[in-house]
Design a protein around this motif. Structure first.
Motif, mmCIF file in Angstrom:
data_model
loop_
_atom_site.group_PDB
_atom_site.id
_atom_site.type_symbol
_atom_site.label_atom_id
_atom_site.label_comp_id
_atom_site.label_asym_id
_atom_site.label_seq_id
_atom_site.Cartn_x
_atom_site.Cartn_y
_atom_site.Cartn_z
ATOM 1 N N GLY A 92 0.832 -1.207 0.000
ATOM 2 C CA GLY A 92 0.000 0.000 0.000
ATOM 3 C C GLY A 92 0.863 1.252 0.000
ATOM 4 N N GLY A 93 2.027 1.143 -0.606
ATOM 5 C CA GLY A 93 3.021 2.230 -0.546
ATOM 6 C C GLY A 93 2.617 3.487 -1.286
ATOM 7 N N ALA A 94 1.583 3.389 -2.148
ATOM 8 C CA ALA A 94 1.150 4.573 -2.890
ATOM 9 C C ALA A 94 0.067 5.353 -2.145
ATOM 10 C CB ALA A 94 0.627 4.159 -4.266
ATOM 11 N N GLY A 95 -0.384 4.829 -1.020
ATOM 12 C CA GLY A 95 -1.488 5.464 -0.299
ATOM 13 C C GLY A 95 -1.022 6.602 0.610
ATOM 14 N N ASP A 123 16.708 1.244 1.278
ATOM 15 C CA ASP A 123 16.174 1.037 -0.065
ATOM 16 C C ASP A 123 14.738 0.572 0.136
ATOM 17 O OD1 ASP A 123 18.578 1.577 -1.405
ATOM 18 O OD2 ASP A 123 19.305 -0.436 -0.926
ATOM 19 N N VAL A 124 13.819 1.156 -0.619
ATOM 20 C CA VAL A 124 12.408 0.843 -0.387
ATOM 21 C C VAL A 124 11.771 0.266 -1.643
ATOM 22 C CG1 VAL A 124 10.142 1.799 0.211
ATOM 23 C CG2 VAL A 124 12.186 2.616 1.392
ATOM 24 N N VAL A 125 10.991 -0.792 -1.440
ATOM 25 C CA VAL A 125 10.151 -1.337 -2.502
ATOM 26 C C VAL A 125 8.711 -1.020 -2.124
ATOM 27 C CG1 VAL A 125 9.468 -3.394 -3.782
ATOM 28 C CG2 VAL A 125 11.802 -3.222 -2.855
ATOM 29 N N SER A 126 8.090 -0.177 -2.943
ATOM 30 C CA SER A 126 6.707 0.221 -2.685
ATOM 31 C C SER A 126 5.792 -0.665 -3.508
ATOM 32 C CB SER A 126 6.522 1.695 -3.066
ATOM 33 O OG SER A 126 5.153 2.036 -3.041
ATOM 34 N N VAL A 127 4.932 -1.408 -2.821
ATOM 35 C CA VAL A 127 4.061 -2.384 -3.477
ATOM 36 C C VAL A 127 2.631 -1.862 -3.408
ATOM 37 C CG1 VAL A 127 3.184 -4.740 -3.325
ATOM 38 C CG2 VAL A 127 5.589 -4.277 -2.809
ATOM 39 N N ASP A 128 1.987 -1.766 -4.556
ATOM 40 C CA ASP A 128 0.606 -1.282 -4.533
ATOM 41 C C ASP A 128 -0.140 -1.841 -5.732
ATOM 42 O OD1 ASP A 128 -0.570 1.380 -2.755
ATOM 43 O OD2 ASP A 128 -1.804 0.592 -4.416
ATOM 44 N N VAL A 129 -1.437 -1.919 -5.603
ATOM 45 C CA VAL A 129 -2.262 -2.408 -6.704
ATOM 46 C C VAL A 129 -2.384 -1.339 -7.791
ATOM 47 C CG1 VAL A 129 -4.519 -1.679 -5.794
ATOM 48 C CG2 VAL A 129 -4.345 -3.791 -7.125
ATOM 49 N N VAL A 130 -2.173 -0.079 -7.425
ATOM 50 C CA VAL A 130 -2.226 0.975 -8.441
ATOM 51 C C VAL A 130 -0.862 1.042 -9.152
ATOM 52 C CG1 VAL A 130 -3.937 2.324 -7.173
ATOM 53 C CG2 VAL A 130 -1.530 2.874 -6.898
ATOM 54 N N SER A 171 4.424 10.195 -9.153
ATOM 55 C CA SER A 171 4.578 10.558 -7.735
ATOM 56 C C SER A 171 5.493 9.590 -6.980
ATOM 57 C CB SER A 171 3.211 10.621 -7.059
ATOM 58 O OG SER A 171 2.611 9.352 -7.125
ATOM 59 N N THR A 172 5.914 8.490 -7.646
ATOM 60 C CA THR A 172 6.848 7.582 -6.975
ATOM 61 C C THR A 172 8.164 8.318 -6.732
ATOM 62 O OG1 THR A 172 5.882 5.734 -8.197
ATOM 63 C CG2 THR A 172 7.991 5.332 -7.107
ATOM 64 N N PRO A 173 8.618 8.367 -5.480
ATOM 65 C CA PRO A 173 9.851 9.126 -5.201
ATOM 66 C C PRO A 173 11.050 8.511 -5.925
ATOM 67 C CG PRO A 173 8.719 8.503 -3.169
ATOM 68 C CD PRO A 173 8.041 7.766 -4.273
ATOM 69 N N PRO A 174 11.994 9.344 -6.358
ATOM 70 C CA PRO A 174 13.172 8.837 -7.031
ATOM 71 C C PRO A 174 13.918 7.833 -6.156
ATOM 72 C CG PRO A 174 13.308 11.247 -6.704
ATOM 73 C CD PRO A 174 12.005 10.792 -6.148
ATOM 74 N N ARG A 226 11.769 1.664 -5.648
ATOM 75 C CA ARG A 226 11.318 0.665 -6.620
ATOM 76 C C ARG A 226 9.829 0.431 -6.403
ATOM 77 N NH1 ARG A 226 14.131 -5.090 -8.194
ATOM 78 N NH2 ARG A 226 12.306 -6.064 -9.126
ATOM 79 N N ALA A 227 9.035 0.757 -7.392
ATOM 80 C CA ALA A 227 7.581 0.584 -7.264
ATOM 81 C C ALA A 227 7.159 -0.667 -8.010
ATOM 82 C CB ALA A 227 6.859 1.808 -7.816
ATOM 83 N N GLU A 228 6.381 -1.504 -7.364
ATOM 84 C CA GLU A 228 5.918 -2.762 -7.947
ATOM 85 C C GLU A 228 4.403 -2.801 -7.891
ATOM 86 O OE1 GLU A 228 7.426 -5.446 -9.213
ATOM 87 O OE2 GLU A 228 9.550 -5.030 -8.817
ATOM 88 N N GLN A 229 3.801 -2.992 -9.052
ATOM 89 C CA GLN A 229 2.336 -3.114 -9.086
ATOM 90 C C GLN A 229 1.955 -4.568 -8.818
ATOM 91 O OE1 GLN A 229 0.423 -1.987 -12.750
ATOM 92 N NE2 GLN A 229 -1.616 -2.033 -11.818
ATOM 93 N N VAL A 230 1.427 -4.800 -7.653
ATOM 94 C CA VAL A 230 1.090 -6.160 -7.215
ATOM 95 C C VAL A 230 -0.227 -6.101 -6.444
ATOM 96 C CG1 VAL A 230 1.782 -8.056 -5.675
ATOM 97 C CG2 VAL A 230 3.527 -6.856 -7.008
#
Ligand SMILES: NC(=O)c1ccc[n+]([C@@H]2O[C@H](COP(=O)([O-])OP(=O)(O)OC[C@H]3O[C@@H](n4cnc5c(N)ncnc54)[C@H](O)[C@@H]3O)[C@@H](O)[C@H]2O)c1
Length: 263
Positions: free
Chosen positions: A15-18, A34-41, A46-49, A52-56
């Motif tokens: 829920g890292g995008a919330g 180091d952060v892996v942001s996991v979200d369904v969206v 807006s993902t911070p530089p 690592r954003a993962e759509q899951v």
């Protein structure tokens, strides 16, 4: 704090995008993780530089297992998992959204909210916890609520002029899921304690954003500190739980609620 730094650690935030997810991501990156942001969206601008954003979809066991395999393939060692994703009914300027009284609460919604808030936490712990146990260290933080400790005061959500049977209520799922996360916390803390995996819960009071002013006033009166939490006010607590500063803490609930559950 002896060492709040997360430098060299990787933290997975569901829920890292919330609203709070973005604050967890910022707090952990700010502490050097180091952060892996996991979200369904899907990941957006807006993902911070550096994040690592993962759509899951964390309700899907295959998607979660694939994520763990992908990270392992890329040489990413997950040191901490933050089970934060949820399908909550927010309080907005218009009052409590998606209020559904107990008598008519739909089974479909019950299943949907459980799938994210509890089953998702179970699946993510199952995907990332065993590797932590095998390495002899790791952290899981379950994002619970003050409503894991006390029942909702439905008077907070009251709308003048509506009959009692029509009044909005905090949904039953919220209490049950958040209390369930405390159970998951205790279960895993003992299950993996000898393997060095620490599992704790954060019990949080509501954060001020664009809620109905009447609700904010009523809630403030039930909080000894006299206010809701400020955005960003919880980040250090998460860093504390993810870091070695909390090395002798497991199975516990860290309560940040302005004192609400003391009354
Ligand atoms: N905001 C508060 O005041 C507050 C207070 C106490 C506890 N909490 C808890 O903090 C957590 C975050 O709350 P929030 O206010 O940021 O909510 P939010 O709705 O802003 O964020 C939840 C995130 O979870 C994601 N999500 C939903 N279903 C998913 C799925 N199947 N797979 C992956 N991601 C999914 C959503 O896309 C969203 O980005 C929740 O567990 C909530 O109960 C929040």
């Amino acid at each position: 704090m002896s060492d709040p730094s997360l430098r060299g650690r990787t933290v997975v935030v569901t829920g890292g995008a919330g609203f709070l997810g973005r604050q967890w991501v910022a707090a952990c990156t700010g502490a050097g993780a180091d952060v892996v942001s996991v979200d369904v969206v899907p990941p957006g601008p807006s993902t911070p530089p550096g994040v690592r954003a993962e759509q899951v979809d964390i309700t899907d066991a295959t998607e979660v297992a694939d994520l763990a395999a992908r990270l392992e393939h890329d040489g990413v060692t997950v040191d901490a998992l933050v089970n934060n994703a949820a399908l909550d009914a927010p309080v907005t300027a218009g009052g409590l959204e998606r209020s559904e009284r107990f008598e008519t609460f739909s089974l479909d919604r019950w299943h949907q909210e459980f799938a994210v808030g509890l089953t998702g936490a179970f699946l993510c712990a199952q995907a990332f916890g065993p590797a932590m146990a095998a390495r002899g260290r790791g952290v899981i933080v379950n994002i619970a609520s003050d409503l894991a400790l006390v029942a909702p005061d439905q008077g907070l959500y009251r709308v003048e002029g509506l009959a009692d049977a029509e009044q909005p209520v905090k949904p039953v799922t919220y209490s049950v899921i958040k209390t369930g996360l405390i159970g998951l916390t205790r279960y895993l803390a003992t299950y993996w304690g000898a393997e060095g995996v620490r599992v704790n819960a954060l019990c949080l009071g509501g954060v001020r954003r664009d809620q109905d002013p009447g609700f904010v006033d009523r809630l403030a009166q039930r909080i000894p500190l006299g206010r809701m939490a400020r955005p960003g006010e919880y980040g250090d607590a998460l860093v504390f739980l993810c870091s070695d500063a909390s090395s002798y803490m497991t199975g516990a609930s860290l309560v940040l609620d302005g004192g609400r559950t003391v009354w």
